[in-house]
Design a protein around this motif. Structure first.
Motif, PDB file in Angstrom:
ATOM      1  N   THR A  82       5.152   6.487  12.249  1.00  0.00           N
ATOM      2  CA  THR A  82       5.647   5.328  12.280  1.00  0.00           C
ATOM      3  C   THR A  82       6.886   5.593  10.878  1.00  0.00           C
TER       4      THR A  82
ATOM      5  N   ASN B  65      10.004  -6.040   5.386  1.00  0.00           N
ATOM      6  CA  ASN B  65       9.379  -4.900   5.704  1.00  0.00           C
ATOM      7  C   ASN B  65      10.329  -3.573   6.121  1.00  0.00           C
TER       8      ASN B  65
ATOM      9  N   GLU C  44      -4.839  -3.527   7.235  1.00  0.00           N
ATOM     10  CA  GLU C  44      -3.842  -3.419   8.132  1.00  0.00           C
ATOM     11  C   GLU C  44      -4.416  -2.228   9.349  1.00  0.00           C
ATOM     12  N   TYR C  45      -4.402  -2.358  10.306  1.00  0.00           N
ATOM     13  CA  TYR C  45      -4.778  -1.369  11.133  1.00  0.00           C
ATOM     14  C   TYR C  45      -4.197  -1.444  12.588  1.00  0.00           C
TER      15      TYR C  45
ATOM     16  N   THR D 129       4.581   0.803   3.922  1.00  0.00           N
ATOM     17  CA  THR D 129       3.709  -0.308   4.321  1.00  0.00           C
ATOM     18  C   THR D 129       3.758  -1.171   2.945  1.00  0.00           C
TER      19      THR D 129
ATOM     20  N   TRP E  68       0.598   1.428  14.907  1.00  0.00           N
ATOM     21  CA  TRP E  68       1.707   1.911  13.861  1.00  0.00           C
ATOM     22  C   TRP E  68       1.380   2.086  12.378  1.00  0.00           C
ATOM     23  N   ARG E  69      -0.069   1.629  12.179  1.00  0.00           N
ATOM     24  CA  ARG E  69      -0.383   2.126  10.898  1.00  0.00           C
ATOM     25  C   ARG E  69      -1.987   2.372  10.930  1.00  0.00           C
ATOM     26  N   ARG E  70      -2.119   3.734  10.792  1.00  0.00           N
ATOM     27  CA  ARG E  70      -3.466   4.323  11.134  1.00  0.00           C
ATOM     28  C   ARG E  70      -4.239   4.995   9.634  1.00  0.00           C
ATOM     29  N   GLU E  71      -3.701   4.704   8.583  1.00  0.00           N
ATOM     30  CA  GLU E  71      -4.354   5.068   7.660  1.00  0.00           C
ATOM     31  C   GLU E  71      -5.798   4.844   7.359  1.00  0.00           C
TER      32      GLU E  71
ATOM     33  N   GLY F 182       1.487  -4.735  14.933  1.00  0.00           N
ATOM     34  CA  GLY F 182       2.530  -4.396  13.912  1.00  0.00           C
ATOM     35  C   GLY F 182       3.568  -5.468  13.559  1.00  0.00           C
TER      36      GLY F 182
ATOM     37  N   ARG G 206       9.750  -1.043   7.692  1.00  0.00           N
ATOM     38  CA  ARG G 206       9.542  -0.775   9.169  1.00  0.00           C
ATOM     39  C   ARG G 206      10.554  -1.452   9.979  1.00  0.00           C
TER      40      ARG G 206
END
Length: 328
Positions: A322, A238, A188-189, A326, A192-195, A218, A240
Motif C-alpha cells: 500500500t 490519512n 490495525e490489520y 499509517t 492494506w496494512r499487514r505489519e 482500510g 493513503r
C-alpha cells in the motif's frame, strides 16, 4: 434473531462474535450519522452477538452514551469493549504522541487519570462492569506496568472483566502481560496494512492473546466504493487517501474487486473473509452506519476461500504494497 459464531477471546477468555462492530463510525468521522439510526444499528449488532467496540474519546464520550441507549432495548446480552487514554478534555494534562497523519494525540496513562476515565465510562455506559477495557494508546511518560497495574485493580474491584491493549509493541505486550493477563490486543490489520503479521501476531500467539483488527476494511477503501472524500471526512488526514496515493492504491488493489465478482461476494466480504482465514484468534471489527452493511459483513463468516484464492489475494495485497504512511 440468530447470533453469529462465537469464539473465545484469548486464553480462558469470554466467547465473543467472530466479527465485531466498531462503533467509531457513528460519530460522523466518515460521514453524517444521526443518533436514532445509530442506536438501531447498535441494537442489530448486539442482537447478532457482535462485540461492540467503543472508546471514551469517540465523540468525546457520546459514543458510549449511544451504546447505553442501545443496551437498554437490545434483546441479547451485550459484550461491550471500550478504551481510555486519549485525552479529549482540554483541561486534562497528557503526553503528546505524534501520529503519521499530521497531528498529535494527547495521552494520559497515570493512575489518577486511568481511575477517573474508568468511572466516567461506567457512568456513560450505564453499567457496573465493563466487559473488555483497553488502554487506547500507552502514555510514553508512564511505565506500562504502572498503567496496567491500575487497570488490574479495576478487575479486582469488579469494575472490569477483561483487559486489552491497543496500538502497542511486542515488548510492551510482554511487560503488560506480566502484570495482568491480557486477553486482546487491538491493532490495525487488513489487506492494506499487514505489519501485524511480522512480529505482533507471533507474540500474541505465543502468549495466548487474540488480535482484534481495527479498520479491517482500510477505512472503507477495501469496499471498492471510495472514489473521493467529502471535505469534513476524517480520512482526509490519512496519507493513503491523498490523491496520488489513492490512485496508486486503487490500481494496485483493483484485482481484488475482480476476485470478489468471480466469487459473487462483495469486496468488503472478501477482505473480511481473508482476515478470518488468518486464524481463529483474529477478530475484525468493521464499522458501518447501515444495518444492511452490518448484515453483509456478518455474512463473511460463512465464506470459504480455498488455497488458490488465498494465494492470489496474498500476491495482490502483499505486505507493504500500500502507498502512504499509517496512523501510528
Amino acid at each position: 434473531m440468530e447470533t453469529i459464531e462465537q469464539l473465545p477471546l484469548g486464553n480462558n477468555g469470554p466467547l465473543v462474535g467472530r466479527i465485531g462492530y466498531g462503533a467509531m463510525v457513528l460519530e460522523g468521522y466518515y460521514g453524517a450519522s444521526d443518533d436514532e439510526s445509530a442506536v438501531r444499528t447498535l441494537v442489530q449488532a448486539i442482537d447478532r452477538g457482535m462485540m461492540i467496540d467503543s472508546a471514551d474519546a469517540y465523540g468525546a464520550g457520546h459514543n458510549e452514551l449511544l451504546i447505553a441507549r442501545a443496551v437498554k432495548v437490545a434483546n441479547n446480552e451485550p459484550f461491550v469493549a471500550t478504551k481510555f487514554g486519549i485525552v479529549f478534555d482540554e483541561n486534562e494534562s497528557g503526553t503528546e504522541l505524534p501520529t503519521g497523519w499530521g497531528f498529535s494525540l494527547k495521552i494520559n496513562g497515570t493512575p489518577e487519570y486511568v481511575e477517573k476515565a474508568l468511572d466516567a465510562s461506567l457512568e456513560r455506559l450505564g453499567v457496573d462492569t465493563i466487559d473488555l477495557w483497553y488502554a487506547h494508546y500507552l502514555d510514553p511518560a508512564v511505565p506500562v506496568e504502572e498503567t496496567v497495574g491500575t487497570m488490574s485493580r479495576a478487575v479486582e474491584s469488579g469494575k472490569v472483566r477483561y483487559l486489552g491493549l491497543s496500538n502497542v509493541s511486542e515488548a510492551e505486550i510482554r511487560r503488560a502481560n506480566l502484570v495482568h493477563p491480557i486477553n486482546a490486543v487491538q491493532y490495525e490489520y487488513s489487506l492494506w496494512r499487514r505489519e501485524a503479521e511480522t512480529d505482533l501476531l507471533p507474540t500474541l500467539r505465543e502468549l495466548g492473546i487474540s488480535l482484534v483488527g481495527w479498520s479491517p476494511l482500510g477505512g472503507g477503501f477495501l469496499t471498492g466504493t471510495v472514489r473521493s472524500l467529502d471535505e469534513g471526512d476524517f480520512r482526509n488526514n490519512n496519507p493513503r487517501y491523498s490523491s496520488e496515493n489513492l490512485k496508486a492504491n486503487q490500481e494496485r488493489f483493483s484485482p481484488l474487486m475482480d476476485i470478489a465478482n468471480e466469487l459473487d461476494i462483495s469486496p468488503a466480504q472478501l477482505a473480511l473473509a481473508w482476515l478470518l482465514h488468518q486464524g481463529q484468534d483474529v477478530f475484525p471489527i468493521p464499522g458501518s452506519r447501515k444495518q444492511e452493511r452490518l448484515e453483509e459483513n456478518a455474512a463473511a463468516i460463512d465464506i470459504h476461500l480455498d488455497r488458490n484464492i488465498l494465494d492470489k489475494i496474498n500476491e495482490i495485497a502483499s505486505p507493504g504494497a500500500t502507498s502512504g504512511a499509517t496512523l501510528v
